[in-house]
Write a protein that holds these residues in place. Structure first.
Motif, PDB file in Angstrom:
ATOM      1  N   SER A  84      46.764  37.865  34.976  1.00  0.00           N
ATOM      2  CA  SER A  84      47.136  39.223  35.371  1.00  0.00           C
ATOM      3  C   SER A  84      46.654  39.586  36.770  1.00  0.00           C
ATOM      4  N   VAL A  85      45.637  38.910  37.296  1.00  0.00           N
ATOM      5  CA  VAL A  85      45.142  39.219  38.642  1.00  0.00           C
ATOM      6  C   VAL A  85      46.194  38.845  39.688  1.00  0.00           C
ATOM      7  N   PHE A  86      46.719  37.621  39.597  1.00  0.00           N
ATOM      8  CA  PHE A  86      47.765  37.210  40.537  1.00  0.00           C
ATOM      9  C   PHE A  86      49.013  38.062  40.344  1.00  0.00           C
ATOM     10  N   TYR A  87      49.381  38.358  39.085  1.00  0.00           N
ATOM     11  CA  TYR A  87      50.560  39.203  38.830  1.00  0.00           C
ATOM     12  C   TYR A  87      50.413  40.562  39.487  1.00  0.00           C
ATOM     13  N   SER A  88      49.239  41.171  39.390  1.00  0.00           N
ATOM     14  CA  SER A  88      49.039  42.494  39.999  1.00  0.00           C
ATOM     15  C   SER A  88      49.151  42.416  41.521  1.00  0.00           C
ATOM     16  N   LEU A 135      42.718  45.395  36.657  1.00  0.00           N
ATOM     17  CA  LEU A 135      43.080  46.348  35.614  1.00  0.00           C
ATOM     18  C   LEU A 135      43.881  45.639  34.519  1.00  0.00           C
ATOM     19  N   ASP A 136      43.756  46.131  33.309  1.00  0.00           N
ATOM     20  CA  ASP A 136      44.415  45.503  32.161  1.00  0.00           C
ATOM     21  C   ASP A 136      45.873  45.973  32.085  1.00  0.00           C
ATOM     22  N   VAL A 137      46.786  45.120  32.552  1.00  0.00           N
ATOM     23  CA  VAL A 137      48.205  45.478  32.536  1.00  0.00           C
ATOM     24  C   VAL A 137      48.836  45.221  31.167  1.00  0.00           C
TER      25      VAL A 137
END
Length: 291
Positions: A84-88, A135-137
């Motif tokens: 999720s870090v790269f996605y954000s 952040l928790d997506v």
């Protein structure tokens, strides 16, 4: 023309390092909170994160109007892109170009191992990752530009311990799966031991209770079993009535000890032509005085 529009909508941008053009954020002060303290835009930060798993580096091209950055294919999926870090950061790169972004629930469809709220590899040296990237997506299922602009917080230059990571396979999920399996086995063994102990106790309790009940009933059972059975008593036939014509009804010497009433014999009937005489009068006596 229609065919060209359809093809443009289905294009999957490979994000290959061989491409020369790079995505650039528009010059808009509104997107400044998306940069890190070194004034590095989200596109360059995302390239650095994905480049950890690529020997030749990683390049993010500009995003044409009406397109989005897709998630990795099954052959391109790796730890650096399936998190999720790269996605954000990739979504922030699309946002700062005034372009839409793909939802989290569609981005990770080809990933075998997915990590949430953490980057599973060591961060590249000298690259600060803004706080909003962690952040928790998975809660809303999508990247929120408003939450990213207002997140604030301290940027990270070291791996953040994962607290809500989810995985389906891969080496990074092996230890978690092993711990879960070990915990399940231990819990199952303990549960089986408790159930077995409870079953043995219940069997012992029922057996002891049954033995106590039998000991209380033993005197009654013994009394009933030791009571002698009465011998059969022969029943004599009823005595016969006295019959003068039946010798078997005559009284015996033993019976004579007790007087037995004998019915009087009936008076003899007078012969034809004779006058009736009183009972006890001798025969031939006419009643006239004899001389």
């Amino acid at each position: 023309m229609a065919l060209q529009i359809l093809c443009a909508g289905l294009i999957l941008l490979p994000l290959a390092a061989a491409q020369q053009q790079q995505a650039v954020c528009v010059n808009d002060p509104r997107f400044q909170p998306l940069y890190n303290k070194a004034h590095r835009d989200p596109c360059r930060i995302a390239e650095s994160l994905a480049g950890v798993c690529e020997v030749q580096g990683f390049n993010i091209p500009p995003l044409p109007q009406g397109n989005v950055y897709f998630g990795p294919s099954s052959t391109e999926a790796n730890d650096c892109r399936c998190n999720s870090v790269f996605y954000s950061m990739l979504s922030a790169c699309a946002a700062c170009q005034n372009r839409p972004w793909l939802s989290w629930t569609r981005y990770d469809t080809q990933c075998r191992n997915v990590t949430v709220t953490t980057f599973p590899r060591s961060l590249p040296p000298g690259v600060g990752v803004p706080h909003y990237a962690y952040l928790d997506v998975s809660v809303s299922g999508n990247f929120s530009l408003d939450d990213a602009l207002n997140a604030g917080g301290v940027e990270s230059t070291a791996p953040v311990p994962s607290s809500t990571s989810t995985s389906t396979s891969g080496t990074h999920s092996g230890s978690n799966k092993a711990g879960a399996i070990a915990g399940g086995v231990v819990g199952g063994v303990v549960g089986a031991a408790l159930l077995g102990g409870l079953a043995l106790w219940w069997f012992w309790y029922r057996k002891r209770r049954s033995s106590a009940s039998q000991s209380r009933l033993a005197p009654v059972l013994n009394m009933q079993s030791t009571t002698p059975t009465p011998y059969p008593i022969p029943i004599s036939p009823p005595p016969k009535l006295y019959d003068p014509h039946d010798p078997t009804t005559y009284p015996t010497a033993h019976d004579m000890q007790t007087p037995v009433p004998i019915a009087p014999s009936p008076a003899p009937m007078a012969m034809v032509g004779e006058q009736p005489r009183p009972q006890g009068t001798p025969a031939g006596y006419s009643g006239a005085p004899e001389v």
